[in-house]
Enzyme design. Structure first.
Site, PDB file in Angstrom:
ATOM      1  N   LYS A  68       2.038   1.952 -10.645  1.00  0.00           N
ATOM      2  CA  LYS A  68       3.259   2.210 -11.205  1.00  0.00           C
ATOM      3  C   LYS A  68       4.420   1.396 -10.491  1.00  0.00           C
ATOM      4  CE  LYS A  68       2.881   6.829 -10.794  1.00  0.00           C
ATOM      5  NZ  LYS A  68       1.656   6.601  -9.952  1.00  0.00           N
ATOM      6  N   THR A  69       4.378   1.503  -9.169  1.00  0.00           N
ATOM      7  CA  THR A  69       5.482   0.927  -8.305  1.00  0.00           C
ATOM      8  C   THR A  69       5.219  -0.459  -8.401  1.00  0.00           C
ATOM      9  OG1 THR A  69       5.264   2.919  -6.736  1.00  0.00           O
ATOM     10  CG2 THR A  69       6.591   0.523  -6.057  1.00  0.00           C
ATOM     11  N   ASP A 113      11.004   6.746  -8.507  1.00  0.00           N
ATOM     12  CA  ASP A 113       9.741   7.169  -8.354  1.00  0.00           C
ATOM     13  C   ASP A 113       9.633   8.599  -8.312  1.00  0.00           C
ATOM     14  OD1 ASP A 113       6.979   7.076  -8.122  1.00  0.00           O
ATOM     15  OD2 ASP A 113       6.945   6.581  -5.984  1.00  0.00           O
ATOM     16  N   THR A 162       3.942  11.343 -12.214  1.00  0.00           N
ATOM     17  CA  THR A 162       2.723  11.471 -12.350  1.00  0.00           C
ATOM     18  C   THR A 162       2.260  12.784 -13.082  1.00  0.00           C
ATOM     19  OG1 THR A 162       2.896  13.171 -10.280  1.00  0.00           O
ATOM     20  CG2 THR A 162       1.924  11.008 -10.064  1.00  0.00           C
ATOM     21  N   ARG A 221      -5.652   2.381  -4.700  1.00  0.00           N
ATOM     22  CA  ARG A 221      -4.867   2.628  -3.369  1.00  0.00           C
ATOM     23  C   ARG A 221      -6.223   3.186  -2.500  1.00  0.00           C
ATOM     24  NH1 ARG A 221      -0.451   5.716  -4.105  1.00  0.00           N
ATOM     25  NH2 ARG A 221       0.934   4.309  -3.533  1.00  0.00           N
TER      26      ARG A 221
HETATM   27  P1  ADP Z   1       1.754   3.998  -7.695  1.00  0.00           P
HETATM   28  O1  ADP Z   1       3.259   3.667  -7.725  1.00  0.00           O
HETATM   29  O2  ADP Z   1       1.028   4.544  -8.902  1.00  0.00           O
HETATM   30  O3  ADP Z   1       1.640   5.101  -6.671  1.00  0.00           O
HETATM   31  P2  ADP Z   1       1.222   1.433  -6.285  1.00  0.00           P
HETATM   32  O4  ADP Z   1       1.811   0.473  -7.351  1.00  0.00           O
HETATM   33  O5  ADP Z   1       1.939   1.737  -5.233  1.00  0.00           O
HETATM   34  O6  ADP Z   1       0.882   2.894  -7.009  1.00  0.00           O
HETATM   35  O7  ADP Z   1      -0.234   1.055  -6.031  1.00  0.00           O
HETATM   36  C1  ADP Z   1      -1.057   1.408  -4.761  1.00  0.00           C
HETATM   37  C2  ADP Z   1      -1.506   0.137  -4.285  1.00  0.00           C
HETATM   38  O8  ADP Z   1      -2.778  -0.312  -5.275  1.00  0.00           O
HETATM   39  C3  ADP Z   1      -0.748  -1.295  -4.300  1.00  0.00           C
HETATM   40  O9  ADP Z   1      -0.286  -1.649  -3.115  1.00  0.00           O
HETATM   41  C4  ADP Z   1      -1.688  -2.407  -4.736  1.00  0.00           C
HETATM   42  O10 ADP Z   1      -2.289  -3.104  -3.694  1.00  0.00           O
HETATM   43  C5  ADP Z   1      -2.563  -1.605  -5.477  1.00  0.00           C
HETATM   44  N1  ADP Z   1      -2.895  -1.766  -6.928  1.00  0.00           N
HETATM   45  C6  ADP Z   1      -2.322  -0.787  -7.776  1.00  0.00           C
HETATM   46  N2  ADP Z   1      -2.497  -1.280  -8.945  1.00  0.00           N
HETATM   47  C7  ADP Z   1      -3.324  -2.460  -8.900  1.00  0.00           C
HETATM   48  C8  ADP Z   1      -3.808  -3.464  -9.715  1.00  0.00           C
HETATM   49  N3  ADP Z   1      -3.711  -3.239 -11.395  1.00  0.00           N
HETATM   50  N4  ADP Z   1      -4.303  -4.635  -9.281  1.00  0.00           N
HETATM   51  C9  ADP Z   1      -4.483  -4.809  -7.957  1.00  0.00           C
HETATM   52  N5  ADP Z   1      -3.932  -3.959  -6.958  1.00  0.00           N
HETATM   53  C10 ADP Z   1      -3.440  -2.903  -7.524  1.00  0.00           C
END
Ligand code: ADP
Length: 334
Positions: A68-69, A113, A162, A221
Site C-alpha cells: 500500500k505504501t 497509514d 488493514t 514483505r
Molecule cells: P504496506 O504499506 O502494505 O505495509 P509496503 O508498500 O511497505 O506495504 O511494501 C512492503 C515491501 O514489499 C516494499 O518495500 C516492497 O519492497 C515490497 N513490495 C510490496 N508490494 C510489492 C510489489 N507489488 N512488487 C514488488 N515489491 C513489492
C-alpha cells in the site's frame, strides 16, 4: 517468541531499511496488482489532461506488507508531486493535524497509514478538508471559544488501512476511489524475490526462489525478509550461491514449514482443535488461549489460514477445517 514475531509481516526497524532499499521505483517494478495499476493509470492520466495537480482521494486496503505504501509513492511519482507520510495513530490532537495540513504544498500527496486508527475528533476534522480544503479549528474553550476556517492548499489524501470495516462510513464515502489489494500468486511472489535478490546482490538458484515463494504467505514483505534470512544462513553455511537445499534448511531452522506456517499459525490451529474441539471459538477466547493479540490474529494469522482453507469464519466463531486436521495429524501436531 521473538523469532515468530520477526516472520509475520508487521514491519520491524530492520524491515523499514529493507523496505526502503527494495521499494519499487516504477510501476513496471511493482509486480502484480494489475487491476489497481490500470485504474491508477487512468486516474492520473485524466488529471494530467485536465492539468489538475490533484487526483481524487484514494484509499488502499489490504494486509500489512502487501504494497500500500509503495503504491502511494508510485502515484506521487506519476503525478510529479511530493508526499508527506504520517501514521494515523500519531494524529492525536487538532494541532497535530493543523501542522501537517498547513505544511502541504498545492498538489502534494498526504499519505495517512493505518488511517482507521486516527483519533476520532481529528478524523471528523478531516471531512471538510477532504471536501473543501478548509480546516475548521476551534480556538479557546467554553463561552470564549470561537471557530476559525483555515484554508488548506489543494492536495490528494491517500489513506491506507488493514481494516476497512473499522473506517467510519463518513470517512469512507469521502474517498473517490477505494482499492483492495489482491492476494499475490506464487509466480508474482517468485518475481518479487528474484528482483529483491538482484538488488541485494544475492546469487540464488531457481529452486531456492520457489521454496522461499511457497513459504512466504504470498506476502512481498515476508518474501524479502525470508530471502534475507536465507541469504544470511547461506553465507555462513554455504558456498555463496543460495541453493534449494539451503533454502529449505534455513526456513526449517526458522521454524517455517512447507506450507509457510510458523509457530503462531500452528498454535491457533492446535488451540482451536484441542481447546475448542475444532471450534467455533470467538476471537477473544482464541486470543486469550493463544496469547496473541486480537489484532494480530485478524490482520496476520487468520487471512493466511483462511487462504489455505485451514480455518473458516462462521457467525459463531472460527472453526478448523478437515484439511487443517489432516495437516496437524500429518505433522504430528495433534
Ligand atoms: P504496506 O504499506 O502494505 O505495509 P509496503 O508498500 O511497505 O506495504 O511494501 C512492503 C515491501 O514489499 C516494499 O518495500 C516492497 O519492497 C515490497 N513490495 C510490496 N508490494 C510489492 C510489489 N507489488 N512488487 C514488488 N515489491 C513489492
Amino acid at each position: 517468541m521473538p523469532q515468530n514475531k520477526k516472520i509475520i509481516p508487521i514491519p520491524t526497524e530492520e524491515d523499514r531499511t529493507l523496505d526502503l532499499a527494495l521499494r519499487p521505483q516504477t510501476f513496471q517494478d511493482y509486480l502484480g496488482q494489475d487491476r489497481i495499476k490500470k485504474n491508477i493509470r487512468i486516474i492520473t492520466e485524466a488529471a494530467k489532461k485536465r492539468k489538475d495537480p490533484c487526483i481524487e482521494h484514494i484509499l488502499f486496503y489490504g494486509g500489512p506488507g502487501l504494497g500500500k505504501t509503495t503504491l502511494s509513492y508510485l502515484v506521487a511519482k506519476k503525478m510529479g508531486t511530493g508526499v508527506r507520510t504520517i501514521a494515523g495513530p500519531s494524529i492525536k490532537k487538532s494541532g497535530d493535524l493543523a501542522a501537517i495540513l498547513t505544511n502541504l504544498r498545492e498538489g502534494d500527496i498526504l499519505f495517512i497509514d493505518e488511517i482507521h486508527r486516527t483519533n476520532k475528533t481529528c478524523e471528523e476534522m478531516i471531512y471538510p478538508v477532504m471536501e473543501e480544503f478548509k480546516l475548521n479549528l476551534i480556538i479557546g474553550k467554553g463561552p470564549m471559544a470561537r471557530t476559525m476556517d483555515l484554508k488548506i492548499p489543494r492536495f490528494t489524501l491517500i489513506g491506507a488501512t488493514t481494516r476497512l470495516a473499522l473506517l467510519s462510513s463518513p470517512l469512507r464515502s469521502r474517498f473517490g476511489a477505494i482499492f483492495r489489494l489482491d492476494n499475490y500468486n506464487l509466480k508474482e511472489i517468485g518475481s518479487i524475490i528474484k528482483r529483491s535478490a538482484s538488488l541485494l546482490e544475492v546469487e540464488i538458484e531457481e529452486e531456492a526462489i520457489k521454496t522461499i515463494a511457497s513459504r512466504s504467505r504470498f506476502n512481498p514483505r515476508v518474501a524479502s525478509r525470508l530471502l534475507k534470512r536465507v541469504r544470511d544462513f547461506s553465507e555462513v553455511e554455504g558456498k555463496g550461491v543460495v541453493t534449494g537445499k539451503e533454502a529449505i534448511k534455513a526456513l526449517s531452522f526458522l521454524d517455517i514449514d512447507e506450507m509457510g506456517l510458523e509457530s503462531g499459525d500452528r498454535k491457533i490451529l492446535q488451540v482451536l482443535f484441542e481447546n475448542f474441539g475444532g471450534g467455533p471459538a470467538g476471537l477473544q477466547s482464541l486470543s486469550i488461549s493463544t496469547g496473541e493479540e486480537e489484532e494480530t490474529i485478524i490482520d496476520i494469522y487468520e487471512p493466511y489460514l483462511m487462504q489455505l482453507g485451514f480455518i473458516k469464519r462462521t457467525p459463531r466463531g472460527r472453526v478448523v477445517t478437515q484439511k487443517a486436521k489432516e495437516y496437524l495429524k500429518k505433522n504430528k501436531k495433534i
